[in-house]
Design a protein around this motif. Structure first.
Motif, PDB file in Angstrom:
ATOM      1  N   GLU A   1      -8.369   2.816  50.178  1.00 48.65           N
ATOM      2  CA  GLU A   1      -9.286   2.407  51.232  1.00 48.65           C
ATOM      3  C   GLU A   1      -9.127   3.236  52.506  1.00 48.65           C
ATOM      4  OE1 GLU A   1     -11.790  -0.358  51.306  1.00 48.65           O
ATOM      5  OE2 GLU A   1     -11.548   0.424  49.265  1.00 48.65           O
ATOM      6  N   ASP A   2      -7.914   3.675  52.793  1.00 53.23           N
ATOM      7  CA  ASP A   2      -7.668   4.411  54.035  1.00 53.23           C
ATOM      8  C   ASP A   2      -7.867   5.914  53.889  1.00 53.23           C
ATOM      9  OD1 ASP A   2      -5.490   5.160  52.539  1.00 53.23           O
ATOM     10  OD2 ASP A   2      -3.987   4.564  54.019  1.00 53.23           O
ATOM     11  N   GLY A   3      -8.306   6.369  52.707  1.00 49.06           N
ATOM     12  CA  GLY A   3      -8.562   7.795  52.512  1.00 49.06           C
ATOM     13  C   GLY A   3      -7.357   8.595  52.069  1.00 49.06           C
ATOM     14  N   SER A   4      -6.244   7.930  51.750  1.00 49.27           N
ATOM     15  CA  SER A   4      -5.017   8.640  51.387  1.00 49.27           C
ATOM     16  C   SER A   4      -4.884   8.879  49.888  1.00 49.27           C
ATOM     17  CB  SER A   4      -3.789   7.863  51.882  1.00 49.27           C
ATOM     18  OG  SER A   4      -3.718   6.585  51.263  1.00 49.27           O
ATOM     19  N   GLY A   5      -5.888   8.509  49.120  1.00 50.79           N
ATOM     20  CA  GLY A   5      -5.805   8.646  47.668  1.00 50.79           C
ATOM     21  C   GLY A   5      -6.270  10.001  47.173  1.00 50.79           C
TER      22      GLY A   5
ATOM     23  N   LEU B   1     -11.425   9.836  49.423  1.00 53.85           N
ATOM     24  CA  LEU B   1     -12.557   9.017  49.882  1.00 53.85           C
ATOM     25  C   LEU B   1     -12.058   7.756  50.580  1.00 53.85           C
ATOM     26  CD1 LEU B   1     -14.860   9.226  46.714  1.00 53.85           C
ATOM     27  CD2 LEU B   1     -14.886  10.696  48.751  1.00 53.85           C
ATOM     28  N   GLU B   2     -12.921   7.195  51.443  1.00 53.74           N
ATOM     29  CA  GLU B   2     -12.576   5.992  52.180  1.00 53.74           C
ATOM     30  C   GLU B   2     -13.586   4.881  51.919  1.00 53.74           C
ATOM     31  OE1 GLU B   2     -12.019   6.543  56.389  1.00 53.74           O
ATOM     32  OE2 GLU B   2     -11.509   8.652  56.118  1.00 53.74           O
ATOM     33  N   LYS B   3     -13.132   3.662  51.984  1.00 52.23           N
ATOM     34  CA  LYS B   3     -13.912   2.425  52.043  1.00 52.23           C
ATOM     35  C   LYS B   3     -15.213   2.487  51.252  1.00 52.23           C
ATOM     36  CE  LYS B   3     -11.925   0.805  56.387  1.00 52.23           C
ATOM     37  NZ  LYS B   3     -10.896   1.844  56.566  1.00 52.23           N
TER      38      LYS B   3
END
Length: 475
Positions: free
Chosen positions: A210-214, A219-221
């Motif tokens: 969700e926070d874009g760290s993947g 990607l985020e949210k």
């Protein structure tokens, strides 16, 4: 029927469900009595437990979410990389789940170490379908979601098994190889005309946070496909609760705490909340340990009250733990025979792999927060505490810790400013995890700019904090 850990199995007990091997052959059939020889062989094969039937549990009916035959057929199809067959299997899984009287996961999956990858994919498919159903998806959406979940790890067939099953610390190069599996899985299905774009998106992006760290795209949210959000939760949960040849499993309750702690950071909150409604922490038939010292079998679970089911004591008396007017002081403190990974086992394993206790510096202007973190960490790590950013800078002139846990909202110099000053002098060699009550976009971006290992939103779950620390130190 009820479930017992294999170490509690005794000769003469009556099996309530058949036990299969990885080739779908019946090892011990239902309604056969266990023998010492059978018990020894099941334990050697890595089976965690069995279902039995006795007087105490004969009226407890545990419904299969999907049939053993379908589950084993799905495993065989994945082993053979039969992608077309998995699409038919996805429809069959959805049909069986939707035709069930109660959409809830109560049956413990009996699997061995050797067939983990394939049974994990099937479990993730079942979990994802149940979550999707709880979120109101229609039948076709559920079939597409289920297919995505079945295929989410199929790319691992292209990765060296020595890396996949490595018991020790992965090198950065090996971790980069592991992270390719999402794209490898996508590459195996991207040209398939009979697989929907939604399904392909779920496969490719199931490791986005969700926070874009993947990964693979950060990607985020709302930019993450809903299928990927659901599969992410199901994937992490099943991996956490599964015992492997080189690690113990998280307890069911600890895995739930991890998901809750990761809401809005790793996981979509709505997906986790739906998961909690439909996946019981204590499955029906499990023997639990109560806070008053008694043992009991879980008889029934309740939506919105998964931590407090109805239980049956060994005397036959039943207690509805969800009725807090009568039973407020009684809680479940564990599961019979459960080996817990977080806390002592997992962290001692971590310490052994790093040749001694790691040193963590905790920085927070609130004494109560410092004491809380010290209490969580001190049994497994060497802990130092300071009350300000300047004190942290002074401390680093004398000692270099292995990890810094940094509060953000502090007077004079906030946590991010402190880290910037640390990096000006020492570079990025010391990993940093931010502990913060701030989760706005601006704060997140500032954390990323200083390349923080992680950030944890207060109030936090100790289990989640410990698990994230292990992950930060592993890298």
């Amino acid at each position: 029927m009820r479930y017992i850990s294999i170490e509690y199995a005794k000769p003469g007990m009556m099996l309530a469900r058949s036990v299969y091997d990885e080739a779908d052959r019946v090892l011990v059939g239902a309604y056969n009595e266990l023998t010492e020889d059978f018990i020894t062989k099941l334990a050697k094969r890595g089976f965690p437990g069995v279902y039995i039937e006795d007087e105490l549990s004969k009226d407890i009916i545990i419904q299969e979410t999907i049939s053993a035959e379908l589950r084993n057929y799905a495993v065989r199809s994945l082993k053979e990389c039969n992608i077309d067959a998995t699409l038919d299997i996805a429809k069959a899984i959805v049909d069986q789940i939707m035709n069930s009287r109660v959409i809830s996961l109560d049956l413990v999956d009996l699997r061995t170490f050797d067939d983990y990858t394939y049974r994990h994919s099937v479990n993730v498919a079942v979990l994802s379908t149940v979550i999707g159903s709880g979120m109101g998806m229609n039948s076709q959406e559920l079939v597409d979601l289920c297919a995505s979940a079945i295929l989410h790890d199929i790319g691992k067939i292209c990765i060296d098994k020595n890396i996949l099953n490595k018991p020790g610390k992965l090198t950065s190069e090996e971790y980069d190889v592991i992270k390719t599996h999402a794209r490898l899985s996508y590459d195996l299905i991207k040209e398939k005309w009979n697989i929907s774009a939604k399904t392909k998106n779920g496969v490719l992006f199931h490791h986005e946070n969700e926070d874009g760290s993947g990964y693979p795209l950060g990607l985020e949210k709302n930019n993450i496909h809903p299928f990927a959000k659901i599969i992410h939760v199901a994937d992490v949960y099943d991996a956490l609760i599964t015992k492997r040849s080189y690690k113990k499993a998280f307890s069911l309750a600890e895995a739930i705490e991890y998901l809750m702690g990761g809401c809005d950071i790793l996981f979509d909150r709505k997906v986790v909340e739906t998961f909690l409604d439909y996946v019981p922490v204590y499955p029906k038939g499990i023997t639990v340990l109560l806070s008053d010292g008694r043992e009991a079998i879980v008889v029934e679970n309740y939506k919105h009250s998964t931590l407090r089911p109805k239980v049956r004591l060994t005397t036959g008396e039943e207690i509805n733990l969800s009725d807090e007017t009568k039973n407020r002081n009684i809680t479940i403190i564990g599961i019979q025979g459960e080996e817990i990974a977080v806390g002592e086992d997992l962290l001692q394993h971590e310490a052994r792999r790093h040749f001694g206790k790691k040193h963590i510096l905790v920085v927070d202007d609130m004494v109560t927060n410092l004491k809380t973190m010290q209490g969580i960490l001190e049994n497994d790590y060497k802990v130092s505490i300071v009350k300000s950013g300047q004190q942290a800078l002074n401390f680093l002139e004398r000692v270099m810790p292995d990890l810094i846990m940094m509060d953000i909202d502090m007077p004079d110099m906030d946590g991010i400013e402190t880290v910037e000053k640390i990096q000006e002098k020492y570079g990025t060699q010391i990993p940093v995890i931010f502990l913060t009550a701030l989760a706005d976009e601006q704060t997140v971006q500032r954390c990323r700019k200083v390349k923080a290992k992680d950030y944890i939103v207060k109030p936090f779950k100790p289990v989640y904090v410990l698990a994230r620390i292990v992950l930060a130190l592993e890298e």
